[in-house]
Scaffold this motif. Structure first.
Motif, PDB file in Angstrom:
ATOM      1  N   GLN A   5      -6.342   4.902   2.699  1.00 15.88           N
ATOM      2  CA  GLN A   5      -4.932   4.716   2.350  1.00 15.88           C
ATOM      3  C   GLN A   5      -4.350   3.480   3.039  1.00 15.88           C
ATOM      4  OE1 GLN A   5      -3.870   8.815   3.524  1.00 15.88           O
ATOM      5  NE2 GLN A   5      -2.828   8.990   1.542  1.00 15.88           N
ATOM      6  N   TYR A   8      -5.303   0.555   1.124  1.00 21.15           N
ATOM      7  CA  TYR A   8      -4.472   0.455  -0.083  1.00 21.15           C
ATOM      8  C   TYR A   8      -3.150  -0.259   0.222  1.00 21.15           C
ATOM      9  CZ  TYR A   8      -7.521   3.928  -2.375  1.00 21.15           C
ATOM     10  OH  TYR A   8      -8.585   4.602  -2.946  1.00 21.15           O
ATOM     11  N   ALA A  35      -1.513   7.742  -4.146  1.00 22.07           N
ATOM     12  CA  ALA A  35      -2.009   7.660  -2.772  1.00 22.07           C
ATOM     13  C   ALA A  35      -0.928   7.133  -1.829  1.00 22.07           C
ATOM     14  CB  ALA A  35      -3.241   6.762  -2.714  1.00 22.07           C
ATOM     15  N   VAL A  36      -0.153   6.162  -2.304  1.00 20.06           N
ATOM     16  CA  VAL A  36       0.939   5.622  -1.494  1.00 20.06           C
ATOM     17  C   VAL A  36       2.029   6.663  -1.294  1.00 20.06           C
ATOM     18  CG1 VAL A  36       2.766   3.881  -1.393  1.00 20.06           C
ATOM     19  CG2 VAL A  36       0.496   3.239  -2.184  1.00 20.06           C
ATOM     20  N   LEU A  39       1.004   9.215   1.243  1.00 20.17           N
ATOM     21  CA  LEU A  39       1.065   8.682   2.602  1.00 20.17           C
ATOM     22  C   LEU A  39       2.517   8.621   3.078  1.00 20.17           C
ATOM     23  CD1 LEU A  39      -0.437   7.484   5.007  1.00 20.17           C
ATOM     24  CD2 LEU A  39      -0.275   5.236   3.909  1.00 20.17           C
TER      25      LEU A  39
END
Length: 309
Positions: A5, A8, A35-36, A39
């Motif tokens: 992550q 990313y 994914a962002v 997080l």
């Protein structure tokens, strides 16, 4: 939180776009966006602001990015030491005013780098852009100068952006001219000697303030004045138009045109050339190595490295 992550986040910052970053990461755009978001939810912060122009780091995101880069750097070192694996594609960026010695040091860094993959960026750019690049972590360090005229303004801006200026060396003003210029051969020149020659300077975009000028004595009036955006063009005009510019006097033997000559300028001024760094980010091994080459190159030209204040 997963290491992937953090990778990313750095890719999105690098490209300024989820779509472009996803292509380089070989994943789908929805997967990257999710994914962002995961997080952000886990950390309890908003890392990016979504705009029509792309993804922009928030204040919290900027701070988070500084920690993410340091974590990934340490992971690389651990994997290389204990697993014997190649480090991930290494990124390194520098932003600088138009100094050949800074380019030369960057060339040396690349030649010495023995990894199979890397992505390095060198930005010769406007003064305000240098400050913005370092404050937003687009570049790890920046190179610019201070003097009695611009120091108060530049230091105030650096403080606001949480950046620190570290001196490299003190230079005395010179003028760069073509070796065919009538002034060549003199031990030094005065401002009055230059009145009839075209004056060349680097344009500073919308923030074309005198305090952001790359040339000292920026408030002086010139009968003939030409602004350019890159060093190659400036050197071409020096030769083709018999023009001049005011600079540090440091010419790289390897990278500068042999037709350019530096002449001392008789003015009571100095330039303190140095580098800027974010207070939130420690220099990476590549940053330290680049700085070493930079200092070696400066010493090679007869200058003394300044003690940090």
């Amino acid at each position: 939180m997963r290491i992937k992550q953090l990778d990313y986040i750095i890719k999105i910052v690098e490209f300024g776009s989820v779509n472009v970053a996803a292509k380089h990461l070989f994943i789908t755009q929805p997967s990257l966006s999710n994914a962002v978001k995961e997080l952000e939810q886990e950390m309890g912060i908003q890392i990016f602001q979504r705009t029509q122009k792309g993804m922009v780091l928030t204040t919290e995101g900027t701070e988070f990015l500084s920690y993410a880069r340091q974590i990934l750097e340490q992971v690389d070192l651990m994997e290389e030491k204990y697993k014997g694996t190649e480090t991930r594609r290494r990124l390194f960026s520098v932003s600088a005013q138009h100094y050949a010695f800074a380019v030369h040091a960057f060339v040396q860094l690349i030649k010495s780098y023995d990894k199979n993959e890397y992505e390095f960026t060198f930005r010769e750019t406007q003064t305000n852009n240098i400050i913005e690049d370092v404050s937003t972590f687009q570049s790890e360090l920046g190179i610019l100068y201070l003097n009695t005229f611009n120091e108060k303004v530049i230091r105030k801006l650096l403080k606001e952006k949480q950046l620190t200026f570290r001196p490299l060396f003190t230079a005395y003003p010179h003028v760069f001219v073509s070796k065919k210029n009538p002034l060549v051969g003199r031990k030094s020149v005065q401002l009055a000697d230059l009145e009839d020659f075209p004056y060349l300077s680097f344009e500073q975009g919308q923030l074309n303030s005198f305090h952001f000028s790359e040339e000292i004595l920026s408030t002086l009036y010139h009968k003939k004045s030409i602004r350019v955006s890159d060093r190659a063009t400036l050197f071409n005009f020096l030769i083709g138009l018999d023009g001049y510019t005011i600079s540090s006097g440091v010419l790289s033997r390897e990278l500068n045109d042999e037709n350019i000559v530096a002449l001392p300028l008789e003015v009571n001024e100095t330039m303190e050339i140095g580098w800027i760094q974010s207070n939130q980010l420690s220099l990476s091994p590549l940053g330290k190595e680049y700085l070493r080459y930079l200092k070696e190159h400066i010493v090679d030209y007869g200058f003394t490295i300044a003690e940090e204040k």
